[in-house]
Design a protein around this motif. Sequence first.
Motif, PDB file in Angstrom:
ATOM      1  N   TYR A 151       0.907  -1.149   0.277  1.00  0.00           N
ATOM      2  CA  TYR A 151       0.069  -0.091   0.019  1.00  0.00           C
ATOM      3  C   TYR A 151       0.996   1.055   0.008  1.00  0.00           C
ATOM      4  CZ  TYR A 151      -4.125  -2.682   1.355  1.00  0.00           C
ATOM      5  OH  TYR A 151      -5.083  -3.697   1.308  1.00  0.00           O
ATOM      6  N   ALA A 155       1.236   4.277  -2.954  1.00  0.00           N
ATOM      7  CA  ALA A 155       0.966   5.510  -2.410  1.00  0.00           C
ATOM      8  C   ALA A 155       2.071   6.368  -3.022  1.00  0.00           C
ATOM      9  CB  ALA A 155       0.791   5.698  -1.191  1.00  0.00           C
ATOM     10  N   PRO A 161      -2.441   9.496  -1.102  1.00  0.00           N
ATOM     11  CA  PRO A 161      -2.423   9.079   0.273  1.00  0.00           C
ATOM     12  C   PRO A 161      -2.722   7.491   0.225  1.00  0.00           C
ATOM     13  CG  PRO A 161      -4.024  10.917   0.184  1.00  0.00           C
ATOM     14  CD  PRO A 161      -3.793  10.700  -1.468  1.00  0.00           C
ATOM     15  N   VAL A 162      -1.839   6.918   1.347  1.00  0.00           N
ATOM     16  CA  VAL A 162      -2.224   5.617   1.490  1.00  0.00           C
ATOM     17  C   VAL A 162      -3.539   4.900   1.723  1.00  0.00           C
ATOM     18  CG1 VAL A 162      -1.783   3.633   3.258  1.00  0.00           C
ATOM     19  CG2 VAL A 162       0.052   5.149   2.717  1.00  0.00           C
ATOM     20  N   GLY A 163      -4.547   5.912   2.470  1.00  0.00           N
ATOM     21  CA  GLY A 163      -5.966   5.755   2.713  1.00  0.00           C
ATOM     22  C   GLY A 163      -6.543   5.722   1.392  1.00  0.00           C
ATOM     23  N   THR A 164      -6.110   6.406   0.594  1.00  0.00           N
ATOM     24  CA  THR A 164      -6.919   6.445  -1.003  1.00  0.00           C
ATOM     25  C   THR A 164      -6.557   5.150  -1.509  1.00  0.00           C
ATOM     26  OG1 THR A 164      -6.650   8.799  -1.019  1.00  0.00           O
ATOM     27  CG2 THR A 164      -7.211   7.636  -3.055  1.00  0.00           C
ATOM     28  N   ARG A 166      -5.960   2.383  -0.028  1.00  0.00           N
ATOM     29  CA  ARG A 166      -6.712   1.248   0.580  1.00  0.00           C
ATOM     30  C   ARG A 166      -8.247   1.375   0.086  1.00  0.00           C
ATOM     31  NH1 ARG A 166      -9.983   0.032   3.787  1.00  0.00           N
ATOM     32  NH2 ARG A 166     -10.970   1.861   3.824  1.00  0.00           N
ATOM     33  N   SER A 167      -8.702   2.446  -0.094  1.00  0.00           N
ATOM     34  CA  SER A 167     -10.177   2.616  -0.201  1.00  0.00           C
ATOM     35  C   SER A 167     -10.385   2.008  -1.776  1.00  0.00           C
ATOM     36  CB  SER A 167     -10.926   3.891   0.114  1.00  0.00           C
ATOM     37  OG  SER A 167     -10.298   4.861  -0.548  1.00  0.00           O
ATOM     38  N   ARG A 171     -12.504  -0.990  -2.855  1.00  0.00           N
ATOM     39  CA  ARG A 171     -13.626  -0.908  -3.788  1.00  0.00           C
ATOM     40  C   ARG A 171     -13.508  -1.655  -5.421  1.00  0.00           C
ATOM     41  NH1 ARG A 171     -13.470   5.123  -3.560  1.00  0.00           N
ATOM     42  NH2 ARG A 171     -14.178   5.297  -1.331  1.00  0.00           N
TER      43      ARG A 171
END
Lengths: 196, 383
Positions: A151, A155, A161-164, A166-167, A171
Amino acid sequence: VTAQAIAHSSDSDVIAQSLSHPDAFAAIFDRHFDAVHRYLSRRAGAGVADDLASQTFILAFSSRAAFRMSATSARPWLFGIATNVLRNNRRAELRLLRALGRFAAGLPDRHPDLAAGEAGEDTGALTAALTRMDADQRDVLLLHAWAELSYEEIAASLGIPVGTVRSRLSRARVRLRSTLATARGDGAAPHEGSSR
Amino acid sequence: MIDELERLRHLRGEVQPPSEPARRAAAAALAAAIAAQAPGPAAPGPALATRVRARRRRAPRRRLRFAVGVLAAAVLAIVLDATLQSGSPAAPATAAAAVLTRLAHVAAAQPAATAPGPGQYLYVQSESAYPSDSYTAAGGHFSVLVPQRREIWIGSDDSGWLREIDGQGTFLTPADRAAWIAAGSPSLAASTSNTQFGAGCLSLGPADISSLPTNPSALAADISGRRIEGGPPGPAEDFVQVGDLLRETDASPALRAALYQVAARIPGVIALGPVTDHAGRRGVGLAYDSQGTRQELIFDPATSALLGERYTSIGGAGAQEPAGTVVGWAVYLKTAIVDSLPAGRPDSRMEPVTSSTSSSGAGAPLPKPAPGSLVRPCRAASG
């Protein structure tokens, strides 16, 4: 700079070196060309990959000053550049996916990249899901599944961002999973790991 | 249980390595590019110059935004009602900032919840619906919104359990229904999964939510991606991250309070006012429009908890469905700390490949992977 010294340095050392001694950058090519080519070949086909992989390394060389020196390996950076190069050649990728889908459905297609071994039981569903998902999701998914980046590496490679990561990945997986489930329900693929 | 990633890994797994002529041609092209560079010390390329400039520009802008946020918190609650009642096109971020600031106050007043200890699990029960796509032999395709019931148990060592039960899907649009009928109305089978995860294998959320700062400014710095140089973080990603930090996590009241204050400063967030989630619960809605889709987060105004979310097509360039089509939703129905995993056998198990780093015992938290390291490898275990 001796070849010996380069052989034992990290990618970031080599790239730092290449800022004053451009020749040193050839070592980055030697280390990573095959992996980058393989990734591009899986995504866009072998013929296109020759050209795109070459472009990737020329772009990498000309933008080497932007390489994040805190990263030891140049791999995520190179895959990020390869992904950007691919973005300008989406048509090649979609053509390959469509060809795979047709091949899996037993329809004729003259894409040069179709090999007899390509049509696994899930090929139709997988290519359908990949074709339909957002390009951004597909990039993250395939950097993870095919380029085997973490991840954090994804990124860094895409500058998101790492969160993006992940999401988007989650999805993309939802989409992939439900497409596979539906394909299985159609009898296109055998049951597996049943809830018996 | 479908391991979609494992199947994807096999797709086009047998591509050939580059041919020797192709490799030589690429090496020659690179050598030409290298030779074209003036000998001697290379000038710092345009990329480096851009990077330095961008960094210098970004920091003051963030401080400026903070100042605006503080000011907003002080005045906007008063302004809000007037602007909404007047029906004027009020600055949407402004109304959203007021809503989020209020949520932050509510969050801060919540009793501190305990995080799951060793042997305990964060349990979240949810329902959702996301699109599933099918391709027909004739080359058509149709999308079905597949409802799902989901239960997850997340241990502090990232072990746990995941249960998912799909329901009967509904067609996303009439065109999808027509394509399905044209394909001979194939059955839309539901699927279930029931998977147990070994330590370190259930890696869903942001790496370590308990280590995030509860100071809004520090959190804002984390969220806007300061670890990732060279990437413009952007408000769309910021808003996505707000959702990511709340979805199936045990974000503490202090962290939620900070998070809402950070969200109040994201430009472009839209306040939707009172909305109803897909479980029929009333909440307050906040949204961000990006790439043809509106992402909506629905909060409980009494507790500040995330009730649910909804994705709706807004048309335009990035949209695949007509504007107004709901292309996904989720409701979070129950969140608790529990002492055990569900009874019974899983259908499948994920186990860490190596245990060299976890010799200290089963309950010990695994060290988090350092940035840049590979994601911990986990594999499907047989039996």
